[in-house]
Design a protein around this motif. Structure first.
Motif, PDB file in Angstrom:
ATOM      1  N   SER A 131       0.832  -1.195   0.000  1.00 53.72           N
ATOM      2  CA  SER A 131       0.000   0.000   0.000  1.00 53.72           C
ATOM      3  C   SER A 131       0.864   1.241   0.000  1.00 53.72           C
ATOM      4  N   VAL A 132       0.562   2.152  -0.896  1.00 53.88           N
ATOM      5  CA  VAL A 132       1.304   3.411  -0.978  1.00 53.88           C
ATOM      6  C   VAL A 132       0.331   4.550  -1.240  1.00 53.88           C
ATOM      7  N   GLN A 133       0.785   5.755  -0.996  1.00 55.58           N
ATOM      8  CA  GLN A 133      -0.013   6.919  -1.343  1.00 55.58           C
ATOM      9  C   GLN A 133       0.236   7.295  -2.797  1.00 55.58           C
ATOM     10  N   ALA A 134      -0.721   7.989  -3.368  1.00 50.72           N
ATOM     11  CA  ALA A 134      -0.575   8.453  -4.742  1.00 50.72           C
ATOM     12  C   ALA A 134       0.721   9.258  -4.880  1.00 50.72           C
ATOM     13  N   THR A 166      -4.563   0.774  -8.567  1.00 54.32           N
ATOM     14  CA  THR A 166      -4.926  -0.226  -7.566  1.00 54.32           C
ATOM     15  C   THR A 166      -5.489  -1.474  -8.232  1.00 54.32           C
ATOM     16  N   GLY A 215       3.601   7.745  -4.990  1.00 56.47           N
ATOM     17  CA  GLY A 215       4.646   6.877  -4.490  1.00 56.47           C
ATOM     18  C   GLY A 215       5.111   5.851  -5.505  1.00 56.47           C
ATOM     19  N   GLU A 247      -0.892   6.040  -9.231  1.00 58.40           N
ATOM     20  CA  GLU A 247      -2.188   6.702  -9.169  1.00 58.40           C
ATOM     21  C   GLU A 247      -3.207   5.750  -8.543  1.00 58.40           C
ATOM     22  N   THR A 248      -4.289   6.310  -8.019  1.00 65.42           N
ATOM     23  CA  THR A 248      -5.308   5.460  -7.394  1.00 65.42           C
ATOM     24  C   THR A 248      -5.866   4.436  -8.392  1.00 65.42           C
ATOM     25  N   VAL A 283      -3.242   1.858  -3.965  1.00 60.66           N
ATOM     26  CA  VAL A 283      -2.773   3.236  -3.990  1.00 60.66           C
ATOM     27  C   VAL A 283      -3.881   4.119  -3.427  1.00 60.66           C
ATOM     28  N   SER A 284      -3.568   4.836  -2.378  1.00 62.13           N
ATOM     29  CA  SER A 284      -4.554   5.695  -1.737  1.00 62.13           C
ATOM     30  C   SER A 284      -4.305   7.158  -2.096  1.00 62.13           C
ATOM     31  N   ALA A 285      -5.386   7.920  -2.078  1.00 60.43           N
ATOM     32  CA  ALA A 285      -5.286   9.347  -2.454  1.00 60.43           C
ATOM     33  C   ALA A 285      -4.604  10.163  -1.372  1.00 60.43           C
TER      34      ALA A 285
END
Length: 115
Positions: A11-14, A90, A16, A86-87, A113-115
């Protein structure tokens, strides 16, 4: 026995990055086009990137410039470097080997991928 084992999801943030790896065994990769597929919830599996035995690559339009596929034939490994995620990226990502009439697929690794 042919086997593809993916690793590196998470899991990563947008914005990343993640690098997926695929360990290949029991397959003569020189006879195959290697690739990464992904499947998002409620959607069909789609080809993200591929590489052939001489190193020619192909990318889905939406990942061009962000993803890089590579392989290490000596180590029988396939990689997917994913930057600026980007989200919409995912999905469950699958390593694949298309070898003449046979397609081999790994068990998949989740990328979120989270916003």
């Amino acid at each position: 026995q042919e086997q593809l084992v993916e690793s590196g999801g998470g899991s990563v943030q947008a914005g990343g990055s993640l690098k997926l790896s695929c360990a290949v065994s029991g397959i003569r990769v020189s006879n195959c086009v290697m690739g990464w597929y992904r499947q998002a919830p409620g959607k069909e599996r789609e080809l993200v990137a591929s590489i052939n035995a001489v190193g020619n690559t192909m990318y889905k339009e939406s990942v061009k410039g962000r993803f890089t596929i590579s392989q290490d034939n000596a180590k029988k490994s396939l990689y997917l470097q994913m930057n600026d995620l980007e989200t919409e990226d995912t999905a469950v990502y699958y390593c694949a080997a298309d070898c003449f009439e046979n397609r081999y697929l790994g068990q998949g690794t989740q990328v979120t991928v989270s916003a």
